[in-house]
Design a protein around this motif. Structure first.
Motif, short mmCIF file in Angstrom:
data_model
loop_
_atom_site.label_atom_id
_atom_site.label_comp_id
_atom_site.label_asym_id
_atom_site.label_seq_id
_atom_site.Cartn_x
_atom_site.Cartn_y
_atom_site.Cartn_z
N ASN A 106 0.80 -1.22 0.00
CA ASN A 106 0.00 0.00 0.00
C ASN A 106 0.84 1.28 0.00
OD1 ASN A 106 -2.36 -1.45 -0.03
ND2 ASN A 106 -2.64 -1.43 2.18
N ILE A 144 0.14 4.88 -1.92
CA ILE A 144 0.07 6.18 -1.25
C ILE A 144 1.09 7.14 -1.86
CG2 ILE A 144 0.37 7.36 0.96
CD1 ILE A 144 -0.64 4.75 2.28
N CYS A 203 -0.31 8.41 -5.05
CA CYS A 203 -1.35 9.43 -4.79
C CYS A 203 -0.71 10.80 -4.54
CB CYS A 203 -2.20 9.02 -3.59
SG CYS A 203 -3.32 7.65 -3.90
N ALA A 205 -8.03 3.79 -3.18
CA ALA A 205 -7.46 4.87 -2.37
C ALA A 205 -8.06 6.22 -2.78
CB ALA A 205 -5.94 4.90 -2.52
N ASP A 225 -11.42 6.53 -1.26
CA ASP A 225 -11.35 6.91 0.15
C ASP A 225 -11.09 8.40 0.29
OD1 ASP A 225 -11.80 4.30 0.79
OD2 ASP A 225 -9.75 3.83 1.38
N MET A 226 -10.18 8.94 -0.54
CA MET A 226 -9.89 10.37 -0.47
C MET A 226 -11.11 11.20 -0.86
SD MET A 226 -5.95 10.94 -1.71
CE MET A 226 -6.10 10.14 -3.29
N SER A 247 -12.32 2.88 5.91
CA SER A 247 -11.33 2.45 4.92
C SER A 247 -10.79 1.07 5.25
CB SER A 247 -10.18 3.47 4.86
OG SER A 247 -9.17 3.03 3.99
N GLU A 303 -1.72 4.21 7.33
CA GLU A 303 -1.98 4.47 5.91
C GLU A 303 -3.16 5.41 5.73
OE1 GLU A 303 -0.40 0.06 4.45
OE2 GLU A 303 -2.53 0.47 4.72
N TYR A 304 -4.16 5.26 6.58
CA TYR A 304 -5.33 6.14 6.50
C TYR A 304 -4.93 7.59 6.77
CZ TYR A 304 -9.91 8.14 7.58
OH TYR A 304 -11.04 8.93 7.58
N ILE A 321 -3.27 8.91 3.65
CA ILE A 321 -4.27 9.18 2.61
C ILE A 321 -5.03 10.47 2.90
CG2 ILE A 321 -6.46 8.35 1.67
CD1 ILE A 321 -5.36 5.55 1.79
N SER A 353 -2.88 13.30 1.85
CA SER A 353 -2.84 13.42 0.38
C SER A 353 -4.12 14.05 -0.16
CB SER A 353 -2.63 12.04 -0.25
OG SER A 353 -1.38 11.50 0.09
#
Length: 523
Positions: free
Chosen positions: A245, A249, A252, A287, A290-291, A302, A308-309, A312, A315
């Motif tokens: 992942n 990211i 992204c 991803a 989710d954004m 998510s 990682e969340y 994100i 980002s």
């Protein structure tokens, strides 16, 4: 002892073992406990959600000699006979290979005979939607008024193909996709029972990859166990052909910064590790989704872990809602196109670079994304005109009398156009308050057409910008007149329109001579 695959070895034995379908199993348990069990059931749902397993448990439960709270005891001779297949009163039929009307007619004849050992004869028809229309019609009467000793369980992954006359004669149950959390819990339980060492993150990756199917998750887990090593994240990612992942990211972030070189570097890294780009891009789309949810609601449920969340969410600050919508649409189209390409990497790289350089894309979605970003810059005050502005234009006060407009001088065509081009930066500065108009004029070409100013747009993607400018012609003429004193009488043209106009004026059409001849009356 014969080896059994995990999904067969750990197939649910009671209703309580069925994962994620409590709304189905609890209802059937209550019917069995209260002795009001129906004669026909229709189980609908995607693959690996427990339809056939529930049907087998039901066949044991209604025939069990010592049922426990609606569940089969799995200890009596009947339960064990059904489990090992020695009792022939439980008939499983694959409708995909027995779809003809003759097969159903044979079933009707057999159903008339009572069960040999059990109380009820159970017919489990899997993939029932594959039956022909004549076969469905042959089954209708039997489903409506079956013998007292017969029960039917129909299972299908495509409920829309089952005739309404069939489903209306059954108790219908919809099996949901199993959540990644429930799949992870079952995988963890099986690993502990089998004595397998597995990282939590690795099992969660398998659960996510299964897409709601517990059978798919167990099928993916089994070769990981067979490798004879601890099941960790790196090994599972390599086996599933998915990049980790953190690469998603990082990609992204690059797209959010419009860093095309960084995008290509990320793709090179993923390919150098031998990963499959299609699932990688699908993870990227997830991803982006989710954004998008975070940008409109502030939070999102998510599948990424907490760290990682957080990345994100950071980002997402570099994206507008329009850009995320445009990115999701473009990448989804790329995934569909890549299926038919011998080199899908080219398709994915082109789509990703397009996201970083939307100015070259004349599509409606890309234009909306550019306008949204421009609005964001204007709100923050971080905006500069593409061409230098020679001087600031003073703001006219409401009570100030308008200055007399100088008379239009008689200028040669080239001087007329040159004077407008020299004042064009000031004109653009006046139009900056109108975002749509300013954006559409960024790439326009100035030309002269019969003493008028022609704003020429490229044929590809220029039609939408031409329409926007046409609505603001009066603003453009007023700004030009304020800075040059000229009446521009501005018109808009596509490149192809201007070319055809030029050719028409340069060439001589002999038909014009004929059309200009005087017409005489002939008596």
């Amino acid at each position: 002892m014969e080896h059994q695959t995990l999904y067969r070895k750990w197939r649910p034995k009671t209703f309580d073992d069925v994962v994620g379908q409590e709304h189905v199993t609890q209802t059937i348990k209550n019917e069995i406990k209260n002795n009001v069990c129906g004669h026909a059931f229709l189980f609908c749902g995607t693959r690996g959600t427990g339809k056939t397993s529930t049907a087998r448990i039901l066949s044991k439960a209604v025939n069990c000699e010592n049922p426990i709270d609606g569940n089969p005891c799995n200890k009596c001779a009947t339960c064990q006979g059904i489990e090992n297949g020695s009792i022939m009163d439980i008939i499983e039929i694959d409708a995909a290979s027995n779809s003809g009307v003759d097969n159903i007619r044979s079933l009707r004849e057999e159903a008339a005979y009572t069960a040999a050992v059990t109380k009820y004869k159970i017919y489990i028809i899997d993939e029932v939607h594959a039956l022909s229309r004549d076969a469905f019609n042959a089954l209708l009467k039997l489903l409506e008024e079956p013998p007292a000793h017969v029960k039917f369980v129909l299972a299908t992954t495509e409920a829309n193909k089952v005739l309404g006359t069939i489903s209306s004669r059954c108790q219908c149950f919809d099996f949901k996709r199993i959540t990644p959390e429930d799949i992870y819990g079952r995988l963890e339980y099986i690993c502990n029972a089998e004595g397998i060492m597995a990282e939590e993150k690795a099992l969660r990756m398998i659960a996510q990859h299964a897409d709601g199917s517990l059978r798919d998750a167990l099928s993916a887990l089994e070769p990981c166990i067979a490798a004879g090593r601890e099941i960790d994240t790196e090994f599972v990612a390599e086996f599933l052909g998915r990049a980790e992942n953190h690469s998603v990211i990082e990609l992204c972030d690059c797209i959010g910064r419009n860093d095309a070189a960084g995008v290509i570097s990320c793709i090179d890294e993923v390919c150098s590790r031998g990963k499959n780009l299609s699932p990688f891009i699908e993870t990227l789309i997830r991803a982006m989704r989710d954004m998008l949810i975070i940008s409109v609601s502030g939070q999102c449920k998510s599948d990424f872990d907490e760290a990682e969340y957080t990345q994100i969410s950071e980002s997402a600050k570099n994206y507008s809602t329009e850009k995320l919508l445009f990115a999701i649409k473009s990448l989804s189209e790329a995934v569909s196109t890549a299926r038919f390409m011998t080199n899908p990497r080219v398709v994915f790289e082109a789509a990703l670079i397009k996201l970083c350089t939307k100015n070259n894309d004349g599509s409606y979605d890309a234009l909306l994304s550019r306008i949204a970003e421009l609005e964001k810059k204007i709100e923050s005050g971080n905006i500069t005109v593409s061409q230098p502005v020679s001087k600031a234009v003073p703001v006219k006060k409401e009570q100030e009398e308008p200055k007399p407009v100088p008379k239009k001088p008689d200028l040669p065509p080239s001087e007329f156009l040159n004077k407008i081009k020299g004042a064009w930066p000031e004109v653009m500065n006046d139009l900056a308050s109108s975002i749509l108009l300013f954006t559409a004029l960024e790439n326009v070409e100035l030309r002269e057409e019969n003493g008028k100013l022609a704003l020429t747009f490229p044929d590809e993607g220029g039609r939408a910008m031409q329409d926007m400018v046409s609505e603001g012609i009066d603003q453009i003429d007023a700004a030009i007149k304020a800075h040059t004193g000229l009446d521009a009488n501005t018109v808009t043209r596509l490149e192809s329109d201007f070319s055809s106009f030029t050719v028409k004026k340069v060439g001589h059409d002999p038909m014009e001579d004929i059309m200009n001849l005087p017409i005489t009356n002939i008596d």
